[in-house]
Design a protein around this motif. Sequence first.
Motif, PDB file in Angstrom:
ATOM      1  N   ALA A  76      -4.636 -14.785   1.639  1.00  0.00           N
ATOM      2  CA  ALA A  76      -3.321 -14.155   1.786  1.00  0.00           C
ATOM      3  C   ALA A  76      -3.107 -13.099   0.700  1.00  0.00           C
ATOM      4  O   ALA A  76      -2.565 -12.019   0.972  1.00  0.00           O
ATOM      5  CB  ALA A  76      -2.218 -15.211   1.742  1.00  0.00           C
ATOM      6  N   ILE A  77      -3.528 -13.406  -0.516  1.00  0.00           N
ATOM      7  CA  ILE A  77      -3.422 -12.439  -1.623  1.00  0.00           C
ATOM      8  C   ILE A  77      -4.254 -11.205  -1.303  1.00  0.00           C
ATOM      9  O   ILE A  77      -3.819 -10.071  -1.507  1.00  0.00           O
ATOM     10  CB  ILE A  77      -3.865 -13.097  -2.950  1.00  0.00           C
ATOM     11  CG1 ILE A  77      -2.814 -14.118  -3.389  1.00  0.00           C
ATOM     12  CG2 ILE A  77      -4.096 -12.046  -4.028  1.00  0.00           C
ATOM     13  CD1 ILE A  77      -3.270 -15.010  -4.536  1.00  0.00           C
ATOM     14  N   ILE A  82      -3.056  -7.509  -3.222  1.00  0.00           N
ATOM     15  CA  ILE A  82      -2.647  -7.762  -4.602  1.00  0.00           C
ATOM     16  C   ILE A  82      -3.913  -7.831  -5.440  1.00  0.00           C
ATOM     17  O   ILE A  82      -4.833  -8.585  -5.127  1.00  0.00           O
ATOM     18  CB  ILE A  82      -1.841  -9.072  -4.705  1.00  0.00           C
ATOM     19  CG1 ILE A  82      -0.556  -8.941  -3.887  1.00  0.00           C
ATOM     20  CG2 ILE A  82      -1.544  -9.417  -6.163  1.00  0.00           C
ATOM     21  CD1 ILE A  82       0.214 -10.229  -3.730  1.00  0.00           C
ATOM     22  N   THR A  83      -3.969  -7.031  -6.496  1.00  0.00           N
ATOM     23  CA  THR A  83      -5.201  -6.920  -7.270  1.00  0.00           C
ATOM     24  C   THR A  83      -5.094  -7.457  -8.685  1.00  0.00           C
ATOM     25  O   THR A  83      -6.024  -7.318  -9.467  1.00  0.00           O
ATOM     26  CB  THR A  83      -5.657  -5.452  -7.329  1.00  0.00           C
ATOM     27  OG1 THR A  83      -4.604  -4.671  -7.915  1.00  0.00           O
ATOM     28  CG2 THR A  83      -5.976  -4.922  -5.935  1.00  0.00           C
ATOM     29  N   LYS A  84      -3.978  -8.069  -9.030  1.00  0.00           N
ATOM     30  CA  LYS A  84      -3.808  -8.607 -10.379  1.00  0.00           C
ATOM     31  C   LYS A  84      -4.884  -9.651 -10.661  1.00  0.00           C
ATOM     32  O   LYS A  84      -5.097 -10.564  -9.874  1.00  0.00           O
ATOM     33  CB  LYS A  84      -2.425  -9.249 -10.505  1.00  0.00           C
ATOM     34  CG  LYS A  84      -2.118  -9.763 -11.895  1.00  0.00           C
ATOM     35  CD  LYS A  84      -0.729 -10.384 -11.925  1.00  0.00           C
ATOM     36  CE  LYS A  84      -0.305 -10.812 -13.278  1.00  0.00           C
ATOM     37  NZ  LYS A  84      -1.088 -11.790 -13.947  1.00  0.00           N
ATOM     38  N   SER A  85      -5.548  -9.497 -11.779  1.00  0.00           N
ATOM     39  CA  SER A  85      -6.572 -10.475 -12.134  1.00  0.00           C
ATOM     40  C   SER A  85      -5.912 -11.764 -12.611  1.00  0.00           C
ATOM     41  O   SER A  85      -4.784 -11.766 -13.106  1.00  0.00           O
ATOM     42  CB  SER A  85      -7.490  -9.917 -13.220  1.00  0.00           C
ATOM     43  OG  SER A  85      -6.747  -9.691 -14.399  1.00  0.00           O
TER      44      SER A  85
END
Length: 152
Positions: A76-77, A82-85
């Motif tokens: 889902a991410i 969404i690319t936040k580590s």
Amino acid sequence: MLDVRRSYVDGVEGPPKTDSSRRPLPIPPQALEALKAWHEQTSYSDKDDWVFASEFHFGKQPLWPGTLWRRNVVPAIERAKITKSKLGRHSLRRSYVSLLLSSGASLRVSMELTRHYTPEMTLGTYAQTVGNEKRNAGERVASLVLPQAKIA
């Protein structure tokens, strides 16, 4: 509304731990539709099966959190781009609380939706400012004190 009837902690099934956790939880129609779609496609849709059930236990135990995360949340991410580590469940909770508060939801509503017991938990641990909230707040205060001043 979503009714949470039981929990599973460290391999032990039991009732939700607090009165707040046992109250019905309002969920958006989109989430309800997603849960209904999941219920139709899962092999474990009996009344006593877990929503995200373990195949190994034939639906009678939930997936382990790490497995649930890898199978359901990570895709889902990725679909949401969404690319936040190092994104984890607490990051998602922080985002949810911050978006609730910035959208105008009261602290009480935010506390109840996240099942926090104290406002300190909601504000101190999870709330963060969103977008230009700090700049906009500063500009509003400046316009009250210095109505003719030009705001940078």
